[in-house]
Write a protein that holds these residues in place. Structure first.
Motif, PDB file in Angstrom:
ATOM      1  N   GLY B  28       0.797  -1.226   0.000  1.00 35.42           N
ATOM      2  CA  GLY B  28       0.000   0.000   0.000  1.00 35.42           C
ATOM      3  C   GLY B  28       0.829   1.275   0.000  1.00 35.42           C
ATOM      4  O   GLY B  28       0.282   2.373   0.075  1.00 35.42           O
ATOM      5  N   LEU B  48      -4.277  -7.970  -1.121  1.00 41.70           N
ATOM      6  CA  LEU B  48      -3.518  -9.222  -1.276  1.00 41.70           C
ATOM      7  C   LEU B  48      -2.863  -9.669   0.031  1.00 41.70           C
ATOM      8  O   LEU B  48      -2.114 -10.638   0.060  1.00 41.70           O
ATOM      9  CB  LEU B  48      -2.438  -9.035  -2.354  1.00 41.70           C
ATOM     10  N   THR B  92      18.204   1.057  -0.541  1.00 39.96           N
ATOM     11  CA  THR B  92      18.106   2.480  -0.885  1.00 39.96           C
ATOM     12  C   THR B  92      16.655   2.960  -0.929  1.00 39.96           C
ATOM     13  O   THR B  92      16.403   4.158  -1.090  1.00 39.96           O
ATOM     14  CB  THR B  92      18.736   2.800  -2.252  1.00 39.96           C
ATOM     15  N   GLY B 105       6.756  -6.617  -6.016  1.00 40.17           N
ATOM     16  CA  GLY B 105       5.488  -6.709  -6.752  1.00 40.17           C
ATOM     17  C   GLY B 105       4.848  -5.342  -6.915  1.00 40.17           C
ATOM     18  O   GLY B 105       4.364  -4.982  -8.000  1.00 40.17           O
ATOM     19  N   LYS B 175      22.497   4.911  -6.643  1.00 40.11           N
ATOM     20  CA  LYS B 175      21.401   5.832  -6.991  1.00 40.11           C
ATOM     21  C   LYS B 175      21.741   7.229  -6.520  1.00 40.11           C
ATOM     22  O   LYS B 175      22.266   7.409  -5.428  1.00 40.11           O
ATOM     23  CB  LYS B 175      20.121   5.298  -6.352  1.00 40.11           C
ATOM     24  N   MET B 182      16.118   8.084   2.062  1.00 40.31           N
ATOM     25  CA  MET B 182      14.705   8.422   1.902  1.00 40.31           C
ATOM     26  C   MET B 182      14.499   9.427   0.770  1.00 40.31           C
ATOM     27  O   MET B 182      14.007  10.529   0.968  1.00 40.31           O
ATOM     28  CB  MET B 182      14.225   9.020   3.251  1.00 40.31           C
TER      29      MET B 182
HETATM   30  C1  LIG Z   1       7.546   7.684   1.861  1.00 35.47           C
HETATM   31  C2  LIG Z   1       7.741   6.820   0.647  1.00 35.47           C
HETATM   32  C3  LIG Z   1       9.008   6.689   0.115  1.00 35.47           C
HETATM   33  C4  LIG Z   1       9.210   5.897  -1.013  1.00 35.47           C
HETATM   34  N1  LIG Z   1      10.473   5.778  -1.474  1.00 35.47           N
HETATM   35  C5  LIG Z   1      10.712   4.963  -2.533  1.00 35.47           C
HETATM   36  C6  LIG Z   1      12.025   4.764  -3.017  1.00 35.47           C
HETATM   37  O1  LIG Z   1      12.992   5.307  -2.477  1.00 35.47           O
HETATM   38  N2  LIG Z   1      12.204   3.957  -4.084  1.00 35.47           N
HETATM   39  C7  LIG Z   1      11.149   3.322  -4.687  1.00 35.47           C
HETATM   40  O2  LIG Z   1      11.365   2.584  -5.635  1.00 35.47           O
HETATM   41  N3  LIG Z   1       9.894   3.495  -4.247  1.00 35.47           N
HETATM   42  C8  LIG Z   1       9.646   4.282  -3.188  1.00 35.47           C
HETATM   43  N4  LIG Z   1       8.365   4.453  -2.737  1.00 35.47           N
HETATM   44  C9  LIG Z   1       7.270   3.818  -3.471  1.00 35.47           C
HETATM   45  C10 LIG Z   1       6.851   2.431  -2.967  1.00 35.47           C
HETATM   46  O3  LIG Z   1       7.238   2.222  -1.630  1.00 35.47           O
HETATM   47  C11 LIG Z   1       7.417   1.316  -3.814  1.00 35.47           C
HETATM   48  O4  LIG Z   1       7.048   1.464  -5.144  1.00 35.47           O
HETATM   49  C12 LIG Z   1       6.982  -0.061  -3.320  1.00 35.47           C
HETATM   50  O5  LIG Z   1       7.746  -1.020  -3.994  1.00 35.47           O
HETATM   51  C13 LIG Z   1       5.515  -0.364  -3.554  1.00 35.47           C
HETATM   52  O6  LIG Z   1       5.227  -1.626  -2.978  1.00 35.47           O
HETATM   53  P1  LIG Z   1       3.844  -1.894  -2.218  1.00 35.47           P
HETATM   54  O7  LIG Z   1       3.820  -3.326  -1.853  1.00 35.47           O
HETATM   55  O8  LIG Z   1       3.660  -0.961  -1.114  1.00 35.47           O
HETATM   56  O9  LIG Z   1       2.835  -1.585  -3.402  1.00 35.47           O
HETATM   57  P2  LIG Z   1       1.310  -1.116  -3.398  1.00 35.47           P
HETATM   58  O10 LIG Z   1       1.207   0.314  -3.044  1.00 35.47           O
HETATM   59  O11 LIG Z   1       0.480  -2.033  -2.617  1.00 35.47           O
HETATM   60  O12 LIG Z   1       1.011  -1.312  -4.932  1.00 35.47           O
HETATM   61  C14 LIG Z   1       1.685  -0.587  -5.920  1.00 35.47           C
HETATM   62  C15 LIG Z   1       1.124  -0.902  -7.294  1.00 35.47           C
HETATM   63  O13 LIG Z   1       1.353  -2.257  -7.617  1.00 35.47           O
HETATM   64  C16 LIG Z   1       0.144  -2.943  -7.818  1.00 35.47           C
HETATM   65  N5  LIG Z   1       0.336  -4.281  -7.240  1.00 35.47           N
HETATM   66  C17 LIG Z   1       0.785  -4.582  -5.999  1.00 35.47           C
HETATM   67  N6  LIG Z   1       0.901  -5.909  -5.874  1.00 35.47           N
HETATM   68  C18 LIG Z   1       0.521  -6.456  -7.051  1.00 35.47           C
HETATM   69  C19 LIG Z   1       0.418  -7.787  -7.533  1.00 35.47           C
HETATM   70  N7  LIG Z   1       0.762  -8.846  -6.787  1.00 35.47           N
HETATM   71  N8  LIG Z   1      -0.016  -7.984  -8.791  1.00 35.47           N
HETATM   72  C20 LIG Z   1      -0.349  -6.940  -9.595  1.00 35.47           C
HETATM   73  N9  LIG Z   1      -0.252  -5.649  -9.190  1.00 35.47           N
HETATM   74  C21 LIG Z   1       0.166  -5.422  -7.925  1.00 35.47           C
HETATM   75  C22 LIG Z   1      -0.904  -2.105  -7.135  1.00 35.47           C
HETATM   76  O14 LIG Z   1      -2.165  -2.290  -7.696  1.00 35.47           O
HETATM   77  C23 LIG Z   1      -0.377  -0.717  -7.395  1.00 35.47           C
HETATM   78  O15 LIG Z   1      -0.685  -0.313  -8.677  1.00 35.47           O
HETATM   79  C24 LIG Z   1       8.128   5.229  -1.616  1.00 35.47           C
HETATM   80  C25 LIG Z   1       6.850   5.378  -1.076  1.00 35.47           C
HETATM   81  C26 LIG Z   1       6.652   6.152   0.050  1.00 35.47           C
HETATM   82  C27 LIG Z   1       5.288   6.264   0.617  1.00 35.47           C
END
Ligand SMILES: Cc1cc2nc3c(=O)[nH]c(=O)nc-3n(C[C@H](O)[C@H](O)[C@H](O)COP(=O)(O)OP(=O)(O)OC[C@H]3O[C@@H](n4cnc5c(N)ncnc54)[C@H](O)[C@@H]3O)c2cc1C
Lengths: 793, 289
Positions: B28, B48, B92, B105, B175, B182
């Motif tokens: 999320g 999920l 990172t 994912g 990177k 962060m």
């Molecule tokens: C404060 C903050 C800092 C961040 N810093 C970084 C960073 O430094 N680098 C970086 O890369 N990202 C960063 N992010 C973004 C995020 O944390 C990453 O992209 C993370 O990998 C998302 O994973 P999640 O499980 O939380 O995905 P979710 O938010 O749950 O889902 C992300 C997307 O993937 C889809 N999804 C999830 N699981 C599946 C599945 N099994 N099948 C199909 N679709 C799916 C969802 O529908 C959505 O579209 C940051 C976010 C925040 C809030």
């Protein structure tokens, strides 16, 4: 009554006992660290509605029409308000100049200006209804800088100005202009062996407090309103809110809610009037909370600035003269721009002795985001520039930059460019000596037996270097900041102190309207009461408008002013208690009449240490209860042509030494150490003092290497209103900050104290810049420094 | 908005088939940000988090099958040897709190050019295991990113896992951000040496509309290492070769000017990172010899 307040009733007694000079712990410290402290965004009321603010999507445009029909028709919506719905003739507010419309009227002057308000039963409903309000804009030319603002045919940001600055500004798009002229700079320049001139640019910094703007307005049966809000100065808010609502001030009862940081950004109103208008219109409690995006539009920022400086010096390292011109961008509304100009002008040459000075400072009206108060207030921008100049002059002379500063450093008795004599300690050379004499952190401090610790290198965890390209630099800076409100302002604070005996123990209650924004006033007030009244138990009442004004929690003034007010009232209460004692027990012991009497450990004692009576005994069922005002010594306005005048109350000084490692190939910076030395007069709470200095230092570091609101130079739209792209230092960006605290008393001030909060924010930025310049050999006339500034285009 | 909470993988696939516009939510950490700021208003959220197998991985002889929801924190602690590039990239990402929730994912689902897993996945090599009620398929990682924040998933598909080649040689990830932790990448670079096939693979982040490989640079370096006999001799990579590799990586990028950095800086920084990470991996390869 179904309301969840977020106080302050939790801040009632200190976690640890102790009088002044002791590091008693904050009463709210544990709650804040464990996440249990309730902030204003946690306010709640049964049946409350949620307010939402529709803001302009363009920076400068005429409003052709506003259609609220569809929004009003949305189920769950209780009210939609525009300028036309404002209830009285007073439709503007402002700190110094009432130029800010409560809701946009006829035109919008900056990106994110409030245009309409919605109240609904759910925050999403309010937000989506607001999106259905149709505002038709007709673009106006966008004023973005000095050239566009003062062009002969420039569109006026504010037409028909009638404020008290319009008479002396060269153009109606200039809010205020303050020259400072002393001696004869032109003649002195002729004596200079070296002359160095430069242009400097200071980016727009944000206060970036973590608790977004929020509050709850509850309509009352008497037709008034109770407002719970996070702010910096309750009574200033009140004076601006009540006239717009058409209510007498006594019917607008304000209570401070939990404040999540301020740094100047809560001096101007945000949701206060809006929440009250919606509550009074709907007859229901209304809560407004900005999200992070909106918060970037919900408060003023630090003025970005362009500064031109010319310094001259003789071969032996004495400054001959300084000429400078400081142009601050005030954005669309005045906010505290005039006072920021006064500070920038009067503190423009720094803590140095220069007899021949020619200074001009001004603030523009533009269509950029409004700028106003932020920690350091006008002195920050100047310090960045004059300290860069001091390094350059020293280099021209082939002198050590610290020694050059020490030769020119002011000391007690020095005369400011305004003609004011600095009449309390000004240990500028000593502060520099202290930071310089510290041992340097070891070279290549990132090396460990298991290889490079990336956390100690530029780039940190991003793993960009294991030492390649890394060059160390060391830089110094020192600054001067005024404490308290200046230029003839009647600056006072009020404290009410009650003393009574409960269950045989004398206890004290302190009531002020001081906004606790994290600075630790609630800790210090209890310490003062304990020291002055000899009690252990002190209750600090929630801050509200039922007691007189405390003035603003800004200008490094609250410990001086409201601390001073608490001390002052405590002294009067003590005198009453002693009178009571004399009346009751005077006949039993001659010392009541002859000796100097003190209150200590719950007892009345003579200065010789003899116990005369218990305080509780003296009080019995009597309650001593006083509310008194406290003022600092008066100041004078600056002469509008020469800038002469005893404009400031007190000066404070801090010096920094920055040690940085720069990855010269990638342009990334790791600040390794930022040592600070500061004179605080008297450390009422040494732990808080160090916390303030470390916090101010870190905020200064932020604007040196990352913090900047990026405004599009053509459209004046804000491009990074989020914590994804407005970066503030994390703990990995925060260096070790060794702090050296001096306590040289100011005889004028309560306990000899000197305001602490702002001075460290000044010198931190130029020290870091100086260190980066030393590491890279680049001129770097702009802050914050971005990687591409260090690597070339 | 409806909240679907399937108890099993099969139920999740069925729900996705029934509601192809449903938005999956894993950690999320992307989804909740978008919803909070009203950038997205899905009619259904497909949670999920009850599906335990998404949070597990299996290690085979040559590959790791990494469940879609394994959080970064566990990749860092548990897969450092098998997937060193991804483990470095994971470290990172954001902060400890986010690394405890977010995973690969989600990074693939968002398919942001700035996602930190992508350069490591591209360099390491692998495939995305996508599944729907219609069946399962492996999408090679090179074909997965189809546009800005777009990927090759069909509307009814979910990511079950990522199949990643176990490292046969040193890998690195680097990177650039304007903060020391962060921070969203201004640009990023991943490199993996594959001594088994005597090839080098790379990944570039935040410097083109999608994550990309620096194909020409890879070919150049692979050929140069081969011709110089360096895989066997384990001699240092000649500076001229490293320099040319760096220039080709910089040239492979197609960056833009934005609020986080300029296109010119991104190109420049990619070159520096390419040269440095090649040096680190090659030194490690030599030391292991
Ligand atoms: C404060 C903050 C800092 C961040 N810093 C970084 C960073 O430094 N680098 C970086 O890369 N990202 C960063 N992010 C973004 C995020 O944390 C990453 O992209 C993370 O990998 C998302 O994973 P999640 O499980 O939380 O995905 P979710 O938010 O749950 O889902 C992300 C997307 O993937 C889809 N999804 C999830 N699981 C599946 C599945 N099994 N099948 C199909 N679709 C799916 C969802 O529908 C959505 O579209 C940051 C976010 C925040 C809030």
């Amino acid at each position: 009554m179904g309301i969840t307040r977020t106080p302050t009733s939790l801040t009632q007694s200190s976690a640890t006992r102790g009088g002044i000079g002791e590091s008693t712990l904050r009463p709210d410290g544990t709650l804040k660290v464990t996440g249990e402290f309730a902030y204003s965004s946690d306010l709640w009321h049964e049946d409350m509605l949620w307010g939402y603010t529709l803001r302009s999507t363009v920076a400068h445009a005429a409003i052709v029409s506003i259609d609220t029909g569809e929004a009003l028709a949305t189920p769950g919506v209780y009210a939609v308000l525009t300028y036309d719905d404002l209830p009285t003739e007073v439709k503007h507010y402002g700190l110094e100049i009432r130029d800010t419309p409560v809701l946009a009227h006829g035109k919008v002057r900056h990106h994110g200006e409030p245009v309409a308000l919605v109240a609904a039963d759910h925050p999403e409903t309010a937000r989506r209804a607001a999106a259905k309000i149709r505002v038709e804009y007709e673009p106006l030319p966008v004023i973005t800088d000095e050239a566009s603002a003062t062009a002969p045919d420039a569109v006026l940001v504010h037409e028909g100005r009638d404020d008290h600055h319009i008479g002396h500004v060269p153009h109606p798009n200039i809010v205020h202009r303050q020259p400072v002229v002393r001696g004869d700079a032109a003649a002195a320049a002729a004596r200079a062996d070296v002359v160095v001139s430069g242009e400097y640019v200071f980016g727009m910094q944000d206060q970036a407090f973590l608790g977004p703007e929020s509050g709850l307005a509850v309509p009352a049966e008497d037709g008034g309103v109770d407002l719970y809000v996070a702010t910096q100065w309750l009574h200033s808010d009140l004076g601006q809110i009540a006239p717009v609502l058409g209510l007498p001030e006594r019917k607008v009862r304000m209570t401070l809610s939990g404040v999540g940081g301020a740094f100047g950004g809560r001096e101007d109103l945000s949701m206060q009037i809006h929440g009250c208008l919606l509550a009074l219109r709907t007859g229901k409690p209304v809560k407004i909370v900005y999200n992070r995006f909106e918060s970037f539009f919900g408060h003023v920022h630090r003025h970005p600035a362009r500064l031109w400086y010319e310094h001259g010096a003789t071969r032996d390292g004495r400054l001959t003269h300084v000429r400078c011109r400081i142009v601050l961008d005030g954005g669309a509304y005045a906010s505290s721009s005039p006072a920021v100009v006064g500070n920038a002008a009067s503190l423009s040459i720094g803590p140095y002795v220069v007899d021949d000075v020619d200074v001009e400072a001004l603030a523009l009206y533009t269509n950029n985001p409004p700028c106003g108060a932020m920690r350091g207030f006008g002195a920050v921008q100047a310090c960045f520039a004059y300290e860069a100049q001091m390094d350059r002059v020293a280099a021209e002379l082939g002198m050590d930059p610290v020694e050059f500063r020490q030769i020119n450093a002011m000391e007690q008795g020095a005369v400011m460019p305004t003609g004011q004599t600095v009449d309390s300690p000004a240990p500028v050379a000593e502060l520099l000596r202290r930071v310089k004499s510290r041992p340097l952190p070891p070279e290549r401090q990132w090396e460990t037996t298991e290889g490079a610790d990336v956390r100690a290198l530029p780039g940190g965890l991003s793993n960009t270097t294991h030492g390649e390209g890394v060059v160390r630099g060391v830089g110094y800076a020192v600054g001067i900041k005024n404490v308290g409100f200046s230029e003839g302002f009647d600056d006072y604070s009020t404290a009410r102190v009650r003393m009574q005996a409960i269950n045989g123990e004398a206890v004290a209650t302190v009531h002020t309207a001081m906004a606790e924004v994290g600075q630790g006033g609630v800790t210090v007030h209890a310490q003062i009461a304990r020291s002055e009244l000899g009690v252990t138990q002190v209750t600090i009442q929630p801050a509200d408008t039922q007691v007189g004004s405390a003035g603003s929690t800004s200008a490094s003034r609250q410990t001086y002013m409201t601390g001073g007010a608490v001390k002052n009232t405590c002294e009067a209460v003590r005198a009453k208690v002693l009178d009571l004692g004399r009346r009751k027990f005077g006949t039993y012991h001659p010392a009541w009449a002859t000796a100097e009497l003190l209150l200590e450990d719950g007892k009345v004692v003579t200065d010789g240490g003899e116990v005369l009576a218990g305080i509780a005994e003296v009080l019995d069922d009597e309650v001593v209860d006083l509310e008194l005002e406290f003022r600092h010594r008066p100041t004078q306005a600056f002469d509008l042509r020469t800038g002469q005048g005893n404009g400031h109350v007190q000066y404070s000084f801090a010096a920094h030494r920055a040690v940085v490692e720069v990855d010269t190939e990638l342009g990334l910076v790791k600040v390794v150490e930022l040592a600070c030395a500061q004179d605080v007069g008297k450390a009422l709470n040494p732990l808080s003092v160090v916390g303030q200095i470390q916090g101010g230092t870190t905020q200064g570091l932020g604007v040196a290497v990352m913090e900047e609101i990026v405004v599009d130079p053509v459209t004046a739209l804000v491009r990074n209103p989020s914590f994804t792209d407005y970066l503030i230092p994390t703990i990995l960006d925060t260096p070790t900050i060794p702090v050296d605290v001096l306590e040289l008393a100011d005889a004028q001030a309560p306990y000899g104290l000197r305001g602490v909060g702002e001075a460290p924010t000044l010198s931190s930025t130029p020290a870091v810049l100086a260190a980066i310049r030393q590491a890279t050999g680049l001129a770097l006339n702009r802050t914050p420094v971005r990687p591409e500034h260090l690597t070339g285009p | 908005m409806e909240f679907l909470r399937p108890a099993s993988w099969q139920e999740a696939l069925a729900a996705k088939a029934e509601h192809p516009t449903a938005l999956p939510i894993a950690g999320g950490t992307d989804v909740m940000v978008e919803i909070n700021f009203d950038h997205r208003r899905p009619d259904h959220l497909l949670d999920l988090n009850r599906i335990g197998e998404l949070e597990e991985w299996e290690t085979g002889t040559d590959t790791v099958r990494l469940g879609a929801s394994v959080p970064y924190a566990r990749i860092m602690s548990g897969l450092r040897a098998e997937l060193p590039g991804l483990a470095l990239a994971s470290h990172t990402v954001a902060s400890p709190q986010i690394r405890n929730r977010g995973g690969v994912g989600g990074n693939l689902g968002t398919a942001s050019p700035a996602g930190d897993a992508h350069p490591a996945l591209l360099a390491g090599g692998g495939a995305v295991e996508a599944e729907s009620v219609r069946g399962s398929r492996l999408i090679p990682i090179d074909d997965f990113y189809t546009g800005v924040k777009r990927n090759a998933l069909a509307p009814d598909e979910l990511i079950r896992a990522v199949h990643l080649k176990k490292a046969t040689g040193p890998q690195q990830f680097s990177k650039v951000g304007t903060r020391n932790a962060m921070v969203i990448a201004v640009c990023a670079f991943g490199i993996a040496l594959h001594p088994d096939t005597r090839t080098v693979r790379t990944g570039i982040g935040s410097a083109a509309p999608t994550p990309i490989r620096a194909g020409t640079a890879e070919e150049f370096l692979t050929a140069a290492l081969d011709e110089g006999g360096l895989w066997d001799s384990r001699k240092p990579v000649p500076p001229a070769v490293a320099g040319q590799f760096a220039a080709l990586v910089a040239g492979a990028a197609n960056p833009i000017d934005d609020v986080r950095g300029t296109a010119a800086y991104r190109r420049h920084a990619l070159g520096v990172m390419a040269r440095r990470t090649l040096g680190w991996t090659w030194e490690q390869y030599r030391a292991e010899g």
